[in-house]
Design a protein around this motif. Sequence first.
Motif, PDB file in Angstrom:
ATOM      1  N   LEU A 201      29.814 -20.459   2.719  1.00 46.96           N
ATOM      2  CA  LEU A 201      28.495 -20.191   1.761  1.00 46.96           C
ATOM      3  C   LEU A 201      27.673 -19.476   2.615  1.00 46.96           C
ATOM      4  O   LEU A 201      27.260 -19.205   3.461  1.00 46.96           O
ATOM      5  CB  LEU A 201      28.077 -21.435   1.247  1.00 46.96           C
ATOM      6  N   GLN A 202      26.556 -18.886   1.582  1.00 46.67           N
ATOM      7  CA  GLN A 202      25.456 -17.730   1.990  1.00 46.67           C
ATOM      8  C   GLN A 202      24.433 -18.696   2.702  1.00 46.67           C
ATOM      9  O   GLN A 202      23.918 -18.303   3.513  1.00 46.67           O
ATOM     10  CB  GLN A 202      25.057 -17.226   0.606  1.00 46.67           C
ATOM     11  N   ASP A 203      24.147 -19.863   2.219  1.00 45.45           N
ATOM     12  CA  ASP A 203      22.629 -20.476   2.673  1.00 45.45           C
ATOM     13  C   ASP A 203      23.327 -21.779   3.720  1.00 45.45           C
ATOM     14  O   ASP A 203      23.662 -22.651   3.186  1.00 45.45           O
ATOM     15  CB  ASP A 203      22.108 -21.098   1.523  1.00 45.45           C
ATOM     16  N   PRO A 204      23.127 -21.523   5.005  1.00 45.29           N
ATOM     17  CA  PRO A 204      23.240 -22.572   5.966  1.00 45.29           C
ATOM     18  C   PRO A 204      22.358 -23.862   5.927  1.00 45.29           C
ATOM     19  O   PRO A 204      22.531 -24.695   6.305  1.00 45.29           O
ATOM     20  CB  PRO A 204      23.214 -21.715   7.336  1.00 45.29           C
ATOM     21  N   PHE A 205      21.249 -23.515   5.355  1.00 42.41           N
ATOM     22  CA  PHE A 205      20.155 -24.385   4.945  1.00 42.41           C
ATOM     23  C   PHE A 205      20.760 -25.661   4.027  1.00 42.41           C
ATOM     24  O   PHE A 205      20.316 -26.528   3.989  1.00 42.41           O
ATOM     25  CB  PHE A 205      18.901 -23.912   4.819  1.00 42.41           C
ATOM     26  N   ALA A 206      21.276 -24.996   2.951  1.00 41.96           N
ATOM     27  CA  ALA A 206      21.726 -25.818   1.801  1.00 41.96           C
ATOM     28  C   ALA A 206      23.041 -26.361   2.069  1.00 41.96           C
ATOM     29  O   ALA A 206      23.548 -27.361   1.397  1.00 41.96           O
ATOM     30  CB  ALA A 206      21.507 -25.022   0.398  1.00 41.96           C
ATOM     31  N   SER A 207      24.072 -25.710   2.892  1.00 41.19           N
ATOM     32  CA  SER A 207      25.623 -26.177   2.697  1.00 41.19           C
ATOM     33  C   SER A 207      25.723 -27.163   3.754  1.00 41.19           C
ATOM     34  O   SER A 207      26.840 -27.720   3.771  1.00 41.19           O
ATOM     35  CB  SER A 207      26.173 -25.012   3.440  1.00 41.19           C
ATOM     36  N   LEU A 208      24.710 -27.818   4.592  1.00 36.98           N
ATOM     37  CA  LEU A 208      24.796 -28.751   5.470  1.00 36.98           C
ATOM     38  C   LEU A 208      23.982 -29.970   4.924  1.00 36.98           C
ATOM     39  O   LEU A 208      22.967 -29.961   4.739  1.00 36.98           O
ATOM     40  CB  LEU A 208      24.718 -28.597   6.910  1.00 36.98           C
ATOM     41  N   ASN A 209      24.595 -31.345   4.825  1.00 42.16           N
ATOM     42  CA  ASN A 209      23.711 -32.394   4.286  1.00 42.16           C
ATOM     43  C   ASN A 209      23.103 -32.789   5.430  1.00 42.16           C
ATOM     44  O   ASN A 209      22.912 -32.993   6.514  1.00 42.16           O
ATOM     45  CB  ASN A 209      24.602 -33.296   4.060  1.00 42.16           C
ATOM     46  N   PRO A 210      21.556 -32.846   5.009  1.00 41.69           N
ATOM     47  CA  PRO A 210      20.392 -33.172   6.042  1.00 41.69           C
ATOM     48  C   PRO A 210      20.608 -34.462   6.633  1.00 41.69           C
ATOM     49  O   PRO A 210      19.823 -34.557   7.860  1.00 41.69           O
ATOM     50  CB  PRO A 210      19.011 -32.818   5.334  1.00 41.69           C
ATOM     51  N   ILE A 211      21.306 -35.441   6.101  1.00 41.04           N
ATOM     52  CA  ILE A 211      21.134 -36.809   6.649  1.00 41.04           C
ATOM     53  C   ILE A 211      22.640 -36.864   7.685  1.00 41.04           C
ATOM     54  O   ILE A 211      22.617 -38.001   8.147  1.00 41.04           O
ATOM     55  CB  ILE A 211      21.188 -37.680   5.535  1.00 41.04           C
ATOM     56  N   HIS A 212      23.124 -36.162   7.766  1.00 43.15           N
ATOM     57  CA  HIS A 212      24.536 -36.115   8.485  1.00 43.15           C
ATOM     58  C   HIS A 212      24.532 -35.088   9.659  1.00 43.15           C
ATOM     59  O   HIS A 212      23.882 -34.044   9.747  1.00 43.15           O
ATOM     60  CB  HIS A 212      25.764 -35.660   7.710  1.00 43.15           C
ATOM     61  N   THR A 213      25.126 -35.791  10.833  1.00 46.12           N
ATOM     62  CA  THR A 213      25.028 -35.026  12.058  1.00 46.12           C
ATOM     63  C   THR A 213      26.069 -33.942  12.089  1.00 46.12           C
ATOM     64  O   THR A 213      26.979 -34.076  11.230  1.00 46.12           O
ATOM     65  CB  THR A 213      25.127 -36.040  13.488  1.00 46.12           C
ATOM     66  N   VAL A 214      26.058 -33.159  13.008  1.00 44.53           N
ATOM     67  CA  VAL A 214      27.062 -32.310  13.214  1.00 44.53           C
ATOM     68  C   VAL A 214      28.489 -33.015  13.489  1.00 44.53           C
ATOM     69  O   VAL A 214      29.686 -32.479  13.127  1.00 44.53           O
ATOM     70  CB  VAL A 214      26.932 -31.239  14.478  1.00 44.53           C
ATOM     71  N   ARG A 215      28.238 -34.095  14.250  1.00 45.07           N
ATOM     72  CA  ARG A 215      29.696 -34.650  14.676  1.00 45.07           C
ATOM     73  C   ARG A 215      30.336 -35.269  13.120  1.00 45.07           C
ATOM     74  O   ARG A 215      31.428 -35.118  13.021  1.00 45.07           O
ATOM     75  CB  ARG A 215      29.296 -35.945  15.335  1.00 45.07           C
ATOM     76  N   TYR A 216      29.384 -35.825  12.372  1.00 42.76           N
ATOM     77  CA  TYR A 216      29.837 -36.251  11.093  1.00 42.76           C
ATOM     78  C   TYR A 216      30.618 -35.387  10.110  1.00 42.76           C
ATOM     79  O   TYR A 216      31.627 -35.357   9.686  1.00 42.76           O
ATOM     80  CB  TYR A 216      28.752 -37.049  10.316  1.00 42.76           C
ATOM     81  N   VAL A 217      29.792 -34.186  10.254  1.00 43.05           N
ATOM     82  CA  VAL A 217      30.309 -32.843   9.320  1.00 43.05           C
ATOM     83  C   VAL A 217      31.745 -32.686   9.680  1.00 43.05           C
ATOM     84  O   VAL A 217      32.643 -32.271   9.072  1.00 43.05           O
ATOM     85  CB  VAL A 217      29.358 -31.614   9.412  1.00 43.05           C
ATOM     86  N   LEU A 218      31.864 -32.037  11.078  1.00 42.32           N
ATOM     87  CA  LEU A 218      33.243 -31.860  11.750  1.00 42.32           C
ATOM     88  C   LEU A 218      34.123 -32.938  11.763  1.00 42.32           C
ATOM     89  O   LEU A 218      35.511 -32.507  11.345  1.00 42.32           O
ATOM     90  CB  LEU A 218      32.710 -31.025  12.889  1.00 42.32           C
ATOM     91  N   THR A 219      33.708 -34.061  11.836  1.00 43.27           N
ATOM     92  CA  THR A 219      34.822 -35.306  11.659  1.00 43.27           C
ATOM     93  C   THR A 219      35.406 -35.192  10.361  1.00 43.27           C
ATOM     94  O   THR A 219      36.602 -35.348  10.190  1.00 43.27           O
ATOM     95  CB  THR A 219      34.135 -36.481  12.141  1.00 43.27           C
ATOM     96  N   ARG A 220      34.389 -35.131   9.383  1.00 44.51           N
ATOM     97  CA  ARG A 220      35.254 -35.391   7.992  1.00 44.51           C
ATOM     98  C   ARG A 220      35.991 -33.953   7.728  1.00 44.51           C
ATOM     99  O   ARG A 220      36.985 -34.164   7.208  1.00 44.51           O
ATOM    100  CB  ARG A 220      33.910 -35.385   7.008  1.00 44.51           C
ATOM    101  N   SER A 221      35.753 -32.813   8.191  1.00 45.84           N
ATOM    102  CA  SER A 221      36.638 -31.766   8.020  1.00 45.84           C
ATOM    103  C   SER A 221      37.951 -32.112   8.552  1.00 45.84           C
ATOM    104  O   SER A 221      39.015 -32.021   7.915  1.00 45.84           O
ATOM    105  CB  SER A 221      36.110 -30.390   8.520  1.00 45.84           C
ATOM    106  N   LEU A 222      37.817 -32.601   9.837  1.00 44.94           N
ATOM    107  CA  LEU A 222      39.129 -32.680  10.677  1.00 44.94           C
ATOM    108  C   LEU A 222      40.027 -33.716  10.036  1.00 44.94           C
ATOM    109  O   LEU A 222      41.296 -33.872   9.726  1.00 44.94           O
ATOM    110  CB  LEU A 222      38.918 -32.965  12.028  1.00 44.94           C
TER     111      LEU A 222
END
Length: 340
Positions: free
Chosen positions: A104-125
């Motif tokens: 997506l275009q907006d990296p500020f809106a496409s990541l949930n502010p309450i989740h860490t990078v670990r959570y975001v990538l873990t969920r994807s995997l």
Amino acid sequence: MATTELASSDQSDVVLAAHALSKHFRLHRGRRRLHAVDGVDLALRRGRVVALVGESGSGKSTVARLLAQLHPATSGEVRLHGRPVKVRAGRRFRAYARRVQLILQDPFASLNPIHTVRYVLTRSLKIHHPGIKGEALEQGLTDLLTKVHLQPDRFLDKFPHELSGGQRQRVSIARALGATPEVLLADEPVSMLDVSIRLGVLNLLSELKNDMNLAILYITHDIASARYFSDETIVMYAGQVVERGDSETVTQRPAHPYTRLLIASAPDPDNLAAAPETNGAKGEPPSLIDPPPGCRFQPRCPRATARCATESPPSFPVSGTQEAACWLFAPAGGNEEVPR
């Protein structure tokens, strides 16, 4: 070379394709419709980048969402490895998303502010590789961040607000790579980043394309970056494709009057005080609720003919792979130009 010839070459490399793809949005429960996309053809090939260029409102992002199966098409079809695809939810959509990912275009809106990078990538995997855990999961997290040139020990436990815009977009790209996709649909991936870091993100996408043999659709309003980053450039205006061809030719020897306008309106780095040129074009893009008959660029075009106001032009070959939807390139030579 005509579109049909382009489509017929290297079919074995085509991962995702659109054929006569259209999307009309119904307005306010009435009969009126907004013609967001009309009759778009494109093919995304392994190891190649296709740029979709046009001003805001031209239908570029709608094309990306149609290819990602986030919108149902009004007509036409999307083909994955030559097979028509129409999925909306459930397992079939998840299987499709493993192969086709949207950035997506907006990296500020496409990541949930309450989740860490670990959570975001873990969920994807875990979504795309069920059962992954333990050391395999940790190695997967490390590999994803390494691919986007972020140090795992520094960034895994950070929150989005602790990252710069470029770092957030790299995390978004890493999240998409968690699916091990074949296609990346990059919707204006650098337009909201500082100018100084845009080139780094484009170079990263180019590196990933080569390393993973990805097919990439690069959506942008910046035709100069299309020349730098893409192999093929497709120009859209008011929901329709008006020109296509190899990026060097389209950006250096544009054929369609609208493409010429796009290039002429780009700032000149050697003369920033100069006003952008319009090449004689006037007015604003047409309403897509009630598109004008004939060529949609005709009301603004300084080279419009009487035929342009009544008949919509097909694509005509210009040179090599370049073609333009303009009566000026009709084999018969078109009509005499109407004075403006």
